[in-house]
Design an enzyme around this catalytic site. Structure first.
Site, PDB file in Angstrom:
ATOM      1  CB  CYS A 258     -13.038   3.174  -8.629  1.00  0.00           C
ATOM      2  SG  CYS A 258     -12.611   2.297  -7.119  1.00  0.00           S
TER       3      CYS A 258
HETATM    4  N1  LIG Z   1     -13.581   1.427  -2.766  1.00  0.00           N
HETATM    5  C1  LIG Z   1     -13.636   0.591  -3.774  1.00  0.00           C
HETATM    6  O1  LIG Z   1     -14.718   0.167  -4.170  1.00  0.00           O
HETATM    7  C2  LIG Z   1     -12.372   0.098  -4.467  1.00  0.00           C
HETATM    8  C3  LIG Z   1     -12.462  -0.997  -5.325  1.00  0.00           C
HETATM    9  C4  LIG Z   1     -11.326  -1.457  -5.950  1.00  0.00           C
HETATM   10  C5  LIG Z   1     -10.108  -0.807  -5.749  1.00  0.00           C
HETATM   11  N2  LIG Z   1     -10.043   0.275  -4.927  1.00  0.00           N
HETATM   12  C6  LIG Z   1      -8.733   0.903  -4.734  1.00  0.00           C
HETATM   13  O2  LIG Z   1      -8.196   0.475  -3.490  1.00  0.00           O
HETATM   14  C7  LIG Z   1      -7.462   1.520  -2.866  1.00  0.00           C
HETATM   15  C8  LIG Z   1      -8.047   1.824  -1.488  1.00  0.00           C
HETATM   16  O3  LIG Z   1      -9.373   2.294  -1.645  1.00  0.00           O
HETATM   17  P1  LIG Z   1     -10.405   2.376  -0.444  1.00  0.00           P
HETATM   18  O4  LIG Z   1     -11.725   2.668  -1.074  1.00  0.00           O
HETATM   19  O5  LIG Z   1     -10.259   1.195   0.449  1.00  0.00           O
HETATM   20  O6  LIG Z   1      -9.868   3.692   0.292  1.00  0.00           O
HETATM   21  P2  LIG Z   1     -10.346   4.244   1.719  1.00  0.00           P
HETATM   22  O7  LIG Z   1     -10.098   5.693   1.684  1.00  0.00           O
HETATM   23  O8  LIG Z   1     -11.698   3.692   2.039  1.00  0.00           O
HETATM   24  O9  LIG Z   1      -9.340   3.568   2.738  1.00  0.00           O
HETATM   25  C9  LIG Z   1      -7.976   3.852   2.767  1.00  0.00           C
HETATM   26  C10 LIG Z   1      -7.503   3.811   4.219  1.00  0.00           C
HETATM   27  O10 LIG Z   1      -6.104   4.055   4.225  1.00  0.00           O
HETATM   28  C11 LIG Z   1      -5.804   4.814   5.399  1.00  0.00           C
HETATM   29  N3  LIG Z   1      -4.495   5.433   5.256  1.00  0.00           N
HETATM   30  C12 LIG Z   1      -4.182   6.563   4.556  1.00  0.00           C
HETATM   31  N4  LIG Z   1      -2.845   6.807   4.675  1.00  0.00           N
HETATM   32  C13 LIG Z   1      -2.330   5.827   5.455  1.00  0.00           C
HETATM   33  C14 LIG Z   1      -1.025   5.516   5.917  1.00  0.00           C
HETATM   34  N5  LIG Z   1       0.032   6.279   5.596  1.00  0.00           N
HETATM   35  N6  LIG Z   1      -0.875   4.431   6.710  1.00  0.00           N
HETATM   36  C15 LIG Z   1      -1.914   3.658   7.050  1.00  0.00           C
HETATM   37  N7  LIG Z   1      -3.172   3.891   6.628  1.00  0.00           N
HETATM   38  C16 LIG Z   1      -3.379   4.952   5.835  1.00  0.00           C
HETATM   39  C17 LIG Z   1      -6.970   5.768   5.503  1.00  0.00           C
HETATM   40  O11 LIG Z   1      -7.079   6.282   6.817  1.00  0.00           O
HETATM   41  C18 LIG Z   1      -8.149   4.869   5.107  1.00  0.00           C
HETATM   42  O12 LIG Z   1      -8.734   4.248   6.236  1.00  0.00           O
HETATM   43  C19 LIG Z   1      -7.533   2.698  -3.832  1.00  0.00           C
HETATM   44  O13 LIG Z   1      -6.414   2.644  -4.683  1.00  0.00           O
HETATM   45  C20 LIG Z   1      -8.774   2.408  -4.640  1.00  0.00           C
HETATM   46  O14 LIG Z   1      -8.729   2.994  -5.921  1.00  0.00           O
HETATM   47  C21 LIG Z   1     -11.155   0.733  -4.262  1.00  0.00           C
END
Ligand SMILES: NC(=O)c1ccc[n+]([C@@H]2O[C@H](COP(=O)([O-])OP(=O)(O)OC[C@H]3O[C@@H](n4cnc5c(N)ncnc54)[C@H](O)[C@@H]3O)[C@@H](O)[C@H]2O)c1
Length: 420
Positions: A258
């Protein structure tokens, strides 16, 4: 029973899917990564905040798949896709647009779609809505659309999805109402804003606030280093003020998915409005400097003991980007390892949460043995459960980048510790 879909089963999507299943919903969870889908189907979790007992408890209600077709029967679908930067540090909406297009192919009238990914203001309205409308259904009329930023803080147990207020902005009043009802199932406190754009920007403000304040204290730590003042003592003293000050700690730089990434979504968007977001750029620049500053400190500490970095055996303690988690994305530890190696150090690491660092060809080593065999131990991430006092006692030389050896140092009168 209500049916909820979640697309993207990462740090954000998997806990959400489990929370809706725990609230009694049937959940259709979709990810393109077949290994992740297989792991969840087998009841095994790769996200620290989701225990295997949580997955076992909802196994009846959680359907995982790599295919989008089953999302057609959900009343709501949450999009939790990664939002990284390209090599040129511009927003990469590829995963989000791929997923939205795929969802558009199975979208049904009456469904609610909510975007949870962190992104620039305008994404829900200008990017997600048109792709979903390729289905022939109109956003706000035939289906509902909203943005609700995820606020999960991996590893945190005092504030969870249940008791962290959830912000929601809808494309229309009807969209907002649907989203309010949905999140009311899993959150005690759902707050509304007037638009998806306000909700999108609120999340960026939270992250930029952290990034800027971390940069401020990091810059001061570089100054106090030259002035011979202890930054930790200064932060402790300032934090005793009961109002008007919020504590931020210096450290080796910013990591995770993030803070090093999200603020640049706004800088990029701001350029369209003839604005340069200087706080964001400056904070990014200072935080990026920190691994270099930390390596220079390691170099000086060794030098004072008549050693060079070249050939020194350096143990990195903690390589995850923050305590209590195994996530190494953008972790400053990776940069520190690379810089030390470039200088010729023989680097090993200890991290109970990260057994292997594949990209660097390293495996976590046992702490006590490694302390005996190392010239320098660098505490980069202070995981709970790691005995930092023991490190201060046993290591020949310690560089503490997290201020965790201070009590030990006083107790033992040790002089082998150098701090940020
Ligand atoms: N990790 C955190 O602490 C956090 C906190 C708040 C907000 N966010 C935001 O949330 C969002 C997701 O973050 P995350 O950490 O969960 O990411 P992540 O990479 O852990 O998970 C994303 C998932 O999406 C999947 N994916 C990718 N393309 C895809 C598609 N076309 N169809 C289906 N699945 C698909 C990936 O395989 C992965 O499992 C981001 O925008 C991030 O900035 C993250």
């Amino acid at each position: 029973m209500r049916t909820v879909g979640v697309v993207g089963l990462g740090y954000v999507g998997l806990p959400l899917a489990v929370a809706f299943a725990q609230a009694g919903c049937e959940v259709v969870a979709v990810d393109v990564d077949s290994r992740r889908v297989a792991a969840i189907a087998a009841g095994s979790s790769y996200v620290e905040d989701v225990g295997e007992e949580d997955l076992a408890g909802v196994a009846e209600r959680l359907r995982v798949s790599t295919r989008y077709a089953q999302l057609a029967r959900c009343e709501a679908v949450l999009l939790c896709l990664p939002t990284p930067l390209t090599a040129n540090r511009e927003p990469d909406l590829g995963p989000l647009t791929d997923a939205t297009r795929a969802l558009g192919e199975v979208l049904q009238a009456g469904q609610l779609v909510v975007l949870e990914s962190t992104t620039y203001p305008g994404t829900t309205r200008e990017r997600v809505a048109p792709l979903l409308e390729e289905s022939g259904l109109a956003a706000g009329r035939d289906f509902h659309l909203a943005f609700s930023p995820e606020r999960v803080d991996p590893g945190r147990t005092d504030y969870t999805l249940r008791n962290t207020p959830k912000i929601v902005g809808g494309l229309t009043a009807g969209c907002l109402q649907r989203a309010l009802e949905l999140y009311g199932l899993i959150c005690d406190d759902v707050r509304t804003v007037s638009s998806p754009e306000a909700a999108e920007l609120s999340k960026l403000l939270e992250n930029i606030f952290r990034s800027v304040n971390i940069a401020l204290v990091n810059e001061l730590s570089m100054l106090t280093d030259r002035m011979g003042i202890d930054i930790w003592e200064v932060v402790d003293a300032a934090a005793s003020k009961p109002y008007g000050f919020m504590r931020f700690e210096p450290g080796p730089g910013m990591g995770g998915h993030c803070l090093p990434v999200d603020p640049f979504y706004l800088s990029w968007r701001a350029r369209e409005f003839d604005m340069a977001t200087e706080f964001i750029e400056l904070a990014g620049k200072i935080n990026q400097q920190m691994p270099y500053h930390c390596v220079a400190k390691a170099q000086r500490a060794l030098n004072e003991r008549g050693m060079s970095v070249k050939g020194a055996r350096v143990l990195i303690v903690g390589v995850a980007y923050k305590p209590g988690v195994g996530d190494v994305r953008e972790s400053p530890a990776l940069k520190i390892v690379s810089l030390l190696r470039e200088l010729g150090a023989d680097v090993s690491y200890h991290d109970p949460h990260v057994p292997v660092l594949g990209e660097l060809g390293l495996e976590s080593v046992a702490l006590e043995d490694a302390l005996r065999d190392s010239d320098l131990a660098v505490i980069v991430t202070a995981h709970p459960g790691v005995d930092h006092e023991l490190i201060a006692r046993r290591a020949r030389l310690v560089l503490d980048l997290r201020g965790v050896t201070r009590a030990a140092e006083v107790a033992n009168g040790t002089t082998n510790v150098v701090r940020l």
